[in-house]
Motif scaffolding. Sequence first.
Motif, mmCIF file in Angstrom:
data_model
loop_
_atom_site.group_PDB
_atom_site.id
_atom_site.type_symbol
_atom_site.label_atom_id
_atom_site.label_comp_id
_atom_site.label_asym_id
_atom_site.label_seq_id
_atom_site.Cartn_x
_atom_site.Cartn_y
_atom_site.Cartn_z
ATOM 1 N N ASP A 67 35.117 -45.341 10.577
ATOM 2 C CA ASP A 67 33.982 -44.913 11.375
ATOM 3 C C ASP A 67 33.367 -46.119 12.084
ATOM 4 O OD1 ASP A 67 31.543 -43.970 12.380
ATOM 5 O OD2 ASP A 67 31.226 -42.644 10.664
ATOM 6 N N PRO A 68 33.311 -46.099 13.424
ATOM 7 C CA PRO A 68 32.725 -47.230 14.145
ATOM 8 C C PRO A 68 31.228 -47.390 13.886
ATOM 9 C CG PRO A 68 33.184 -45.429 15.650
ATOM 10 C CD PRO A 68 33.755 -45.040 14.319
ATOM 11 N N ASN A 69 30.587 -46.361 13.316
ATOM 12 C CA ASN A 69 29.165 -46.438 13.002
ATOM 13 C C ASN A 69 28.891 -47.059 11.632
ATOM 14 O OD1 ASN A 69 28.333 -45.207 15.440
ATOM 15 N ND2 ASN A 69 28.931 -43.228 14.595
ATOM 16 N N CYS A 70 29.959 -47.442 10.932
ATOM 17 C CA CYS A 70 29.810 -48.053 9.612
ATOM 18 C C CYS A 70 30.099 -49.545 9.702
ATOM 19 C CB CYS A 70 30.773 -47.423 8.611
ATOM 20 S SG CYS A 70 30.424 -45.683 8.275
ATOM 21 N N GLY A 71 29.333 -50.311 8.942
ATOM 22 C CA GLY A 71 29.561 -51.747 8.879
ATOM 23 C C GLY A 71 30.798 -52.064 8.057
ATOM 24 N N LYS A 72 31.122 -53.336 7.983
ATOM 25 C CA LYS A 72 32.254 -53.784 7.176
ATOM 26 C C LYS A 72 31.912 -53.588 5.699
ATOM 27 C CE LYS A 72 35.238 -57.656 6.263
ATOM 28 N NZ LYS A 72 35.201 -59.055 5.944
ATOM 29 N N PRO A 73 32.805 -52.948 4.936
ATOM 30 C CA PRO A 73 32.501 -52.737 3.520
ATOM 31 C C PRO A 73 32.476 -54.061 2.755
ATOM 32 C CG PRO A 73 34.464 -51.486 4.183
ATOM 33 C CD PRO A 73 34.058 -52.341 5.337
ATOM 34 N N ASP A 74 31.530 -54.159 1.825
ATOM 35 C CA ASP A 74 31.479 -55.263 0.878
ATOM 36 C C ASP A 74 32.253 -54.790 -0.349
ATOM 37 O OD1 ASP A 74 30.759 -57.557 -0.578
ATOM 38 O OD2 ASP A 74 28.925 -56.609 -1.310
ATOM 39 N N VAL A 75 33.402 -55.407 -0.617
ATOM 40 C CA VAL A 75 34.305 -54.951 -1.671
ATOM 41 C C VAL A 75 34.464 -56.061 -2.696
ATOM 42 C CG1 VAL A 75 36.592 -53.988 -2.163
ATOM 43 C CG2 VAL A 75 35.550 -53.614 0.086
ATOM 44 N N LYS A 76 34.149 -55.757 -3.944
ATOM 45 C CA LYS A 76 34.251 -56.734 -5.031
ATOM 46 C C LYS A 76 35.028 -56.133 -6.194
ATOM 47 C CE LYS A 76 30.868 -59.772 -3.690
ATOM 48 N NZ LYS A 76 31.268 -60.450 -2.534
ATOM 49 N N ARG A 77 35.876 -56.960 -6.820
ATOM 50 C CA ARG A 77 36.594 -56.540 -8.030
ATOM 51 C C ARG A 77 35.958 -57.241 -9.220
ATOM 52 N NH1 ARG A 77 41.322 -54.445 -9.788
ATOM 53 N NH2 ARG A 77 42.220 -54.276 -7.718
ATOM 54 N N ILE A 78 35.664 -56.463 -10.250
ATOM 55 C CA ILE A 78 35.219 -57.002 -11.526
ATOM 56 C C ILE A 78 36.112 -56.358 -12.582
ATOM 57 C CG2 ILE A 78 33.317 -57.240 -13.163
ATOM 58 C CD1 ILE A 78 31.390 -57.029 -10.795
ATOM 59 N N HIS A 79 36.965 -57.172 -13.147
ATOM 60 C CA HIS A 79 37.989 -56.718 -14.097
ATOM 61 C C HIS A 79 38.860 -55.668 -13.408
ATOM 62 C CE1 HIS A 79 36.223 -59.214 -17.176
ATOM 63 N NE2 HIS A 79 35.046 -58.683 -16.917
ATOM 64 N N ASP A 80 38.922 -54.439 -13.927
ATOM 65 C CA ASP A 80 39.781 -53.420 -13.318
ATOM 66 C C ASP A 80 38.997 -52.410 -12.481
ATOM 67 O OD1 ASP A 80 38.538 -52.166 -15.436
ATOM 68 O OD2 ASP A 80 40.334 -51.120 -16.127
ATOM 69 N N GLU A 81 37.770 -52.760 -12.114
ATOM 70 C CA GLU A 81 36.945 -51.871 -11.308
ATOM 71 C C GLU A 81 36.656 -52.509 -9.958
ATOM 72 O OE1 GLU A 81 34.430 -49.695 -14.832
ATOM 73 O OE2 GLU A 81 33.621 -51.550 -14.007
ATOM 74 N N ILE A 82 36.587 -51.671 -8.942
ATOM 75 C CA ILE A 82 36.293 -52.143 -7.590
ATOM 76 C C ILE A 82 34.971 -51.514 -7.155
ATOM 77 C CG2 ILE A 82 37.062 -52.179 -5.191
ATOM 78 C CD1 ILE A 82 39.944 -52.003 -6.322
ATOM 79 N N PHE A 83 34.044 -52.362 -6.731
ATOM 80 C CA PHE A 83 32.728 -51.919 -6.268
ATOM 81 C C PHE A 83 32.679 -52.062 -4.757
ATOM 82 C CE2 PHE A 83 32.304 -53.158 -10.623
ATOM 83 C CZ PHE A 83 31.459 -52.218 -11.166
ATOM 84 N N VAL A 84 32.256 -51.005 -4.078
ATOM 85 C CA VAL A 84 32.215 -51.006 -2.611
ATOM 86 C C VAL A 84 30.829 -50.569 -2.154
ATOM 87 C CG1 VAL A 84 33.233 -50.074 -0.501
ATOM 88 C CG2 VAL A 84 34.658 -50.341 -2.549
ATOM 89 N N ASN A 85 30.267 -51.332 -1.232
ATOM 90 C CA ASN A 85 29.013 -50.967 -0.583
ATOM 91 C C ASN A 85 29.234 -51.015 0.921
ATOM 92 O OD1 ASN A 85 27.004 -50.698 -2.792
ATOM 93 N ND2 ASN A 85 27.681 -52.782 -3.217
ATOM 94 N N VAL A 86 28.783 -49.974 1.604
ATOM 95 C CA VAL A 86 28.911 -49.931 3.059
ATOM 96 C C VAL A 86 27.700 -49.199 3.628
ATOM 97 C CG1 VAL A 86 30.303 -47.814 3.105
ATOM 98 C CG2 VAL A 86 30.480 -49.434 4.983
#
Length: 152
Positions: A67-86
């Motif tokens: 979606d061009p209306n969404c910013g670049k996702p902030d993607v972080k891995r902590i152990h076997d989990e991935i956290f995404v904020n957009v």
Amino acid sequence: MKSAAILSLSVGLFILPHFAIAEGVTVPLPVRKPGHWQITTVAQSIGMKTFDACLTESDNIVTGTEDPNCGKPDVKRIHDEIFVNVVCKTANGTQKISSLLTGDFQTWYRSISKVTFDPPQDGVPHMGATIDGKFIGPTCDEKTIEQPATKK
């Protein structure tokens, strides 16, 4: 003296990776294996719905499309989990999407997401959903795309 230095180095080598993991390591957004997926969504607004979808490598796991209306996702891995904020901009305001992703993204995945609306939409300040995906196979036919899943 030498043993103290070795002990200090050993402690540093042990602790440093754990701090790096605890803070999160930036990683790319996971890509689901292309093909036929069975998707089950649970949300207060819709209850539980299961449907089949034909996914491609370009389908964004958080927003569905690029979606061009969404910013670049902030993607972080902590152990076997991935956290995404957009953050996405809409005609009604801003949507902040926060997701926790787990799985191998080749055979299965789970997404636990919260969307915060600013301003609230229709009086709703936020909503949440849990999405489970199960890979069915590499080929899709028109009967399975975006249709309710059949009970097997």
